[in-house]
Design a protein around this motif. Structure first.
Motif, PDB file in Angstrom:
ATOM      1  N   GLU A 245      -4.091  -7.951  -2.234  1.00 19.68           N
ATOM      2  CA  GLU A 245      -4.700  -9.103  -2.922  1.00 19.68           C
ATOM      3  C   GLU A 245      -4.446 -10.396  -2.158  1.00 19.68           C
ATOM      4  O   GLU A 245      -5.367 -11.177  -1.894  1.00 19.68           O
ATOM      5  N   VAL A 246      -3.180 -10.628  -1.771  1.00 17.98           N
ATOM      6  CA  VAL A 246      -2.803 -11.875  -1.090  1.00 17.98           C
ATOM      7  C   VAL A 246      -3.461 -11.984   0.284  1.00 17.98           C
ATOM      8  O   VAL A 246      -3.916 -13.060   0.691  1.00 17.98           O
ATOM      9  N   GLU A 247      -3.524 -10.866   0.995  1.00 19.06           N
ATOM     10  CA  GLU A 247      -4.106 -10.858   2.344  1.00 19.06           C
ATOM     11  C   GLU A 247      -5.620 -10.667   2.315  1.00 19.06           C
ATOM     12  O   GLU A 247      -6.256 -10.584   3.366  1.00 19.06           O
ATOM     13  N   ASN A 248      -6.168 -10.543   1.092  1.00 19.66           N
ATOM     14  CA  ASN A 248      -7.608 -10.342   0.909  1.00 19.66           C
ATOM     15  C   ASN A 248      -8.115  -9.143   1.714  1.00 19.66           C
ATOM     16  O   ASN A 248      -9.100  -9.217   2.450  1.00 19.66           O
ATOM     17  N   ILE A 249      -7.415  -8.037   1.553  1.00 20.56           N
ATOM     18  CA  ILE A 249      -7.768  -6.806   2.269  1.00 20.56           C
ATOM     19  C   ILE A 249      -8.778  -6.011   1.455  1.00 20.56           C
ATOM     20  O   ILE A 249      -8.523  -5.685   0.294  1.00 20.56           O
ATOM     21  N   GLN A 250      -9.906  -5.719   2.076  1.00 19.85           N
ATOM     22  CA  GLN A 250     -10.950  -4.917   1.430  1.00 19.85           C
ATOM     23  C   GLN A 250     -11.532  -3.942   2.448  1.00 19.85           C
ATOM     24  O   GLN A 250     -11.636  -4.262   3.631  1.00 19.85           O
ATOM     25  N   LYS A 288      -9.979   0.504  -4.108  1.00 23.32           N
ATOM     26  CA  LYS A 288      -8.617  -0.018  -4.269  1.00 23.32           C
ATOM     27  C   LYS A 288      -7.628   0.844  -3.489  1.00 23.32           C
ATOM     28  O   LYS A 288      -6.722   0.324  -2.836  1.00 23.32           O
ATOM     29  N   ALA A 291      -7.946  -0.007   0.113  1.00 21.31           N
ATOM     30  CA  ALA A 291      -7.330  -1.307   0.389  1.00 21.31           C
ATOM     31  C   ALA A 291      -5.810  -1.178   0.477  1.00 21.31           C
ATOM     32  O   ALA A 291      -5.162  -1.777   1.341  1.00 21.31           O
TER      33      ALA A 291
END
Length: 306
Positions: A245-250, A288, A291
């Protein structure tokens, strides 16, 4: 920038020999013994029925069960007592249930199993030579096959070293995190792990009741032993989800498509059919999970090895 211990590895001759012996076991011929008795290492095909105080008890019966003598699959000294039996013999096997046995009415009690031996099988191991190499591989000589085995072990160790680095980096990340895990969440994870274990046992033809009986394990003891692993799984998931979430990993669209292809191959279905079967919720969960795995790769790649 987490610091983890550097892992090194080498492939030993003992490891290559062990792998060759595993292949030798795997390619053994199992033959019925026409004469003779049950010996250590033989496979006895048996019917059994258990009695406590002269009464048969639930879960204590099985038919045409293949038991490898010496495998320590069954409780106490069950297997040793079959050594020396012949086909069509009925043997009385005496065992004692553990004091902490999960079925309280059986805990600490002596039991008698009436065991009928239907068949005795033995394993004939092939000789490890050039002919063996030709049978189990694409190589003509044992030396060539050994080199390939050595290369395979090296690849496994390299993969294991990478996994160890990932796990160490995740462990460090967990150490740096603060979280409060409710008992309800922990208990739910333990139940899921128990359900998974029960399914694995069922696929091997054993009920949980029989597993507890033959191993001396209890439900309470198993739950307690699973708790540390369950807690670790929860902590790992929460930390990795937060990093993603913090690193915006998708995952990219290409990565998602690649995952669909892997699923299609695994289930031998068309990609479009897989997409149809997956609902929105399942698709989001898949993304998810992807990710989270990318978060693992990120922190492992950025970790310093010392």
């Amino acid at each position: 920038g987490l610091s983890v211990e550097k892992k090194t590895y080498e492939v030993t001759e003992e490891e290559v020999s062990k792998k060759l012996k595993e292949m030798q076991e795997k390619n053994a011929r199992v033959e019925t013994k026409e004469e003779g008795t049950v010996e250590n290492g033989n496979i006895a095909v048996i019917d059994f029925k258990g009695f406590v105080d002269g009464e048969a008890f639930q879960g204590g019966e099985g038919h045409d069960y293949s038991l490898e003598i010496g495998s320590k699959t069954f409780i106490d000294n069950f297997e040793e007592q079959l050594v020396g039996a012949k086909v069509n013999d009925t043997v009385e096997v005496n065992v004692t249930f553990p004091e902490d046995y999960q079925a309280k009415e059986l805990a600490g009690k002596a039991a008698v199993f009436k065991v009928k031996v239907h068949e005795i099988k033995k394993k004939e191991l092939p000789e490890i030579n050039d002919e063996f190499a030709q049978d189990v591989s694409e190589f003509d000589t044992l030396d060539e096959y050994k080199e390939d085995v050595k290369k395979g072990i090296a690849e496994q160790k390299e993969k294991a070293a990478r996994t160890a680095k990932e796990n160490a980096a995740v462990d460090k990340a967990i150490e740096n995190a603060e979280m409060d895990i409710p008992d309800a969440m922990l208990n739910t994870q333990v139940r899921q792990m128990l359900d998974d274990f029960a399914r694995r046992m069922q696929s091997q033809g054993l009920t949980m009741e029989q597993y507890f009986q033959f191993t001396g394990m209890t439900l309470d003891k198993m739950q307690e032993e699973m708790k540390p692993q369950a807690l670790k799984r929860i902590q790992t998931r929460l930390v990795l989800e937060k990093i993603a979430e913090v690193e915006n990993i998708q995952p990219t669209e290409e990565e998602v498509e690649e995952e669909f292809k892997k699923m299609a191959d695994a289930y031998k279905m068309e990609v479009e059919k897989i997409k149809e079967l997956l609902g929105d919720r399942e698709l989001e969960q898949m993304k998810k999970d992807m990710a989270v795995q990318k978060a693992v790769t990120l922190i492992a790649d950025e970790a310093k090895e010392a």
